[in-house]
Design a protein around this motif. Structure first.
Motif, PDB file in Angstrom:
ATOM      1  N   ASN A 100     -25.057 -25.534  19.807  1.00  0.00           N
ATOM      2  CA  ASN A 100     -25.888 -25.559  21.009  1.00  0.00           C
ATOM      3  C   ASN A 100     -25.379 -24.564  22.059  1.00  0.00           C
ATOM      4  OD1 ASN A 100     -28.045 -26.563  22.605  1.00  0.00           O
ATOM      5  ND2 ASN A 100     -26.575 -27.775  23.767  1.00  0.00           N
ATOM      6  N   ALA A 101     -24.070 -24.477  22.218  1.00  0.00           N
ATOM      7  CA  ALA A 101     -23.497 -23.539  23.184  1.00  0.00           C
ATOM      8  C   ALA A 101     -23.820 -22.097  22.802  1.00  0.00           C
ATOM      9  CB  ALA A 101     -21.980 -23.736  23.278  1.00  0.00           C
ATOM     10  N   MET A 102     -23.692 -21.768  21.517  1.00  0.00           N
ATOM     11  CA  MET A 102     -24.031 -20.410  21.074  1.00  0.00           C
ATOM     12  C   MET A 102     -25.511 -20.119  21.291  1.00  0.00           C
ATOM     13  SD  MET A 102     -21.721 -19.647  17.710  1.00  0.00           S
ATOM     14  CE  MET A 102     -22.077 -21.164  16.847  1.00  0.00           C
ATOM     15  N   ASN A 103     -26.359 -21.097  21.025  1.00  0.00           N
ATOM     16  CA  ASN A 103     -27.797 -20.931  21.238  1.00  0.00           C
ATOM     17  C   ASN A 103     -28.085 -20.675  22.717  1.00  0.00           C
ATOM     18  OD1 ASN A 103     -30.583 -20.958  20.725  1.00  0.00           O
ATOM     19  ND2 ASN A 103     -30.713 -23.155  21.054  1.00  0.00           N
ATOM     20  N   PHE A 104     -27.441 -21.414  23.599  1.00  0.00           N
ATOM     21  CA  PHE A 104     -27.641 -21.234  25.035  1.00  0.00           C
ATOM     22  C   PHE A 104     -27.187 -19.851  25.489  1.00  0.00           C
ATOM     23  CE2 PHE A 104     -25.873 -21.406  29.336  1.00  0.00           C
ATOM     24  CZ  PHE A 104     -27.007 -21.755  30.047  1.00  0.00           C
ATOM     25  N   PHE A 105     -25.986 -19.445  25.094  1.00  0.00           N
ATOM     26  CA  PHE A 105     -25.461 -18.152  25.522  1.00  0.00           C
ATOM     27  C   PHE A 105     -26.266 -16.998  24.931  1.00  0.00           C
ATOM     28  CE2 PHE A 105     -21.449 -20.617  26.228  1.00  0.00           C
ATOM     29  CZ  PHE A 105     -21.517 -20.544  27.599  1.00  0.00           C
ATOM     30  N   ASP A 106     -26.777 -17.182  23.723  1.00  0.00           N
ATOM     31  CA  ASP A 106     -27.606 -16.158  23.098  1.00  0.00           C
ATOM     32  C   ASP A 106     -28.844 -15.887  23.941  1.00  0.00           C
ATOM     33  OD1 ASP A 106     -28.545 -14.445  20.966  1.00  0.00           O
ATOM     34  OD2 ASP A 106     -29.910 -16.059  20.407  1.00  0.00           O
ATOM     35  N   ILE A 140     -27.780 -14.045  27.530  1.00  0.00           N
ATOM     36  CA  ILE A 140     -27.120 -12.740  27.558  1.00  0.00           C
ATOM     37  C   ILE A 140     -28.045 -11.648  28.111  1.00  0.00           C
ATOM     38  CG2 ILE A 140     -27.686 -11.993  25.203  1.00  0.00           C
ATOM     39  CD1 ILE A 140     -24.234 -11.647  26.727  1.00  0.00           C
ATOM     40  N   GLY A 141     -29.343 -11.777  27.865  1.00  0.00           N
ATOM     41  CA  GLY A 141     -30.289 -10.782  28.385  1.00  0.00           C
ATOM     42  C   GLY A 141     -30.295 -10.727  29.896  1.00  0.00           C
ATOM     43  N   GLY A 142     -30.253 -11.881  30.539  1.00  0.00           N
ATOM     44  CA  GLY A 142     -30.222 -11.924  32.003  1.00  0.00           C
ATOM     45  C   GLY A 142     -28.938 -11.356  32.573  1.00  0.00           C
ATOM     46  N   ALA A 143     -27.843 -11.613  31.881  1.00  0.00           N
ATOM     47  CA  ALA A 143     -26.550 -11.108  32.350  1.00  0.00           C
ATOM     48  C   ALA A 143     -26.447  -9.591  32.218  1.00  0.00           C
ATOM     49  CB  ALA A 143     -25.421 -11.778  31.577  1.00  0.00           C
ATOM     50  N   LEU A 144     -27.104  -9.040  31.229  1.00  0.00           N
ATOM     51  CA  LEU A 144     -27.011  -7.599  30.987  1.00  0.00           C
ATOM     52  C   LEU A 144     -28.237  -6.827  31.448  1.00  0.00           C
ATOM     53  CD1 LEU A 144     -25.415  -7.634  27.429  1.00  0.00           C
ATOM     54  CD2 LEU A 144     -24.288  -7.236  29.614  1.00  0.00           C
ATOM     55  N   ALA A 145     -29.140  -7.487  32.146  1.00  0.00           N
ATOM     56  CA  ALA A 145     -30.404  -6.849  32.528  1.00  0.00           C
ATOM     57  C   ALA A 145     -30.189  -5.600  33.383  1.00  0.00           C
ATOM     58  CB  ALA A 145     -31.288  -7.848  33.267  1.00  0.00           C
ATOM     59  N   GLU A 146     -29.373  -5.688  34.385  1.00  0.00           N
ATOM     60  CA  GLU A 146     -29.188  -4.543  35.284  1.00  0.00           C
ATOM     61  C   GLU A 146     -28.523  -3.352  34.579  1.00  0.00           C
ATOM     62  OE1 GLU A 146     -29.891  -2.453  38.705  1.00  0.00           O
ATOM     63  OE2 GLU A 146     -30.690  -4.362  38.031  1.00  0.00           O
ATOM     64  N   PRO A 147     -27.445  -3.558  33.813  1.00  0.00           N
ATOM     65  CA  PRO A 147     -26.892  -2.407  33.082  1.00  0.00           C
ATOM     66  C   PRO A 147     -27.881  -1.801  32.082  1.00  0.00           C
ATOM     67  CG  PRO A 147     -25.290  -4.187  33.135  1.00  0.00           C
ATOM     68  CD  PRO A 147     -26.564  -4.729  33.702  1.00  0.00           C
ATOM     69  N   ILE A 148     -28.701  -2.640  31.429  1.00  0.00           N
ATOM     70  CA  ILE A 148     -29.705  -2.134  30.497  1.00  0.00           C
ATOM     71  C   ILE A 148     -30.755  -1.320  31.257  1.00  0.00           C
ATOM     72  CG2 ILE A 148     -31.629  -2.831  28.997  1.00  0.00           C
ATOM     73  CD1 ILE A 148     -29.838  -5.172  28.072  1.00  0.00           C
TER      74      ILE A 148
END
Length: 66
Positions: free
Chosen positions: A18-24, A27-35
């Motif tokens: 469940n934790a891996m599913n949540f973090f998966d 991750i898009g929101g956390a990396l949105a600005e650099p992307i």
């Protein structure tokens, strides 16, 4: 192995999944600005990319039981 230790092991495995599913999914929101900066995307294009990921994720999840 006792019933309690098996239950604890099963709970631990399910929690990790469940934790891996949540973090998966986060991750898009956390990396949105650099992307956005790296690819030179507008806010609209970044939103479309997030929408495409969500729709693809939902499609794959809904067909994983087949």
């Amino acid at each position: 192995m006792s019933d309690r230790s098996r239950a604890t092991y099963a709970l631990s495995v399910l929690f990790a999944i469940n934790a891996m599913n949540f973090f998966d999914r986060q991750i898009g929101g956390a990396l949105a600005e650099p992307i956005r900066k790296e690819w030179g995307l507008s806010d609209s294009a970044l939103g479309a990319l997030g929408t495409a990921f969500t729709l693809l994720y939902a499609f794959v999840e809904s067909h994983s039981d087949d």
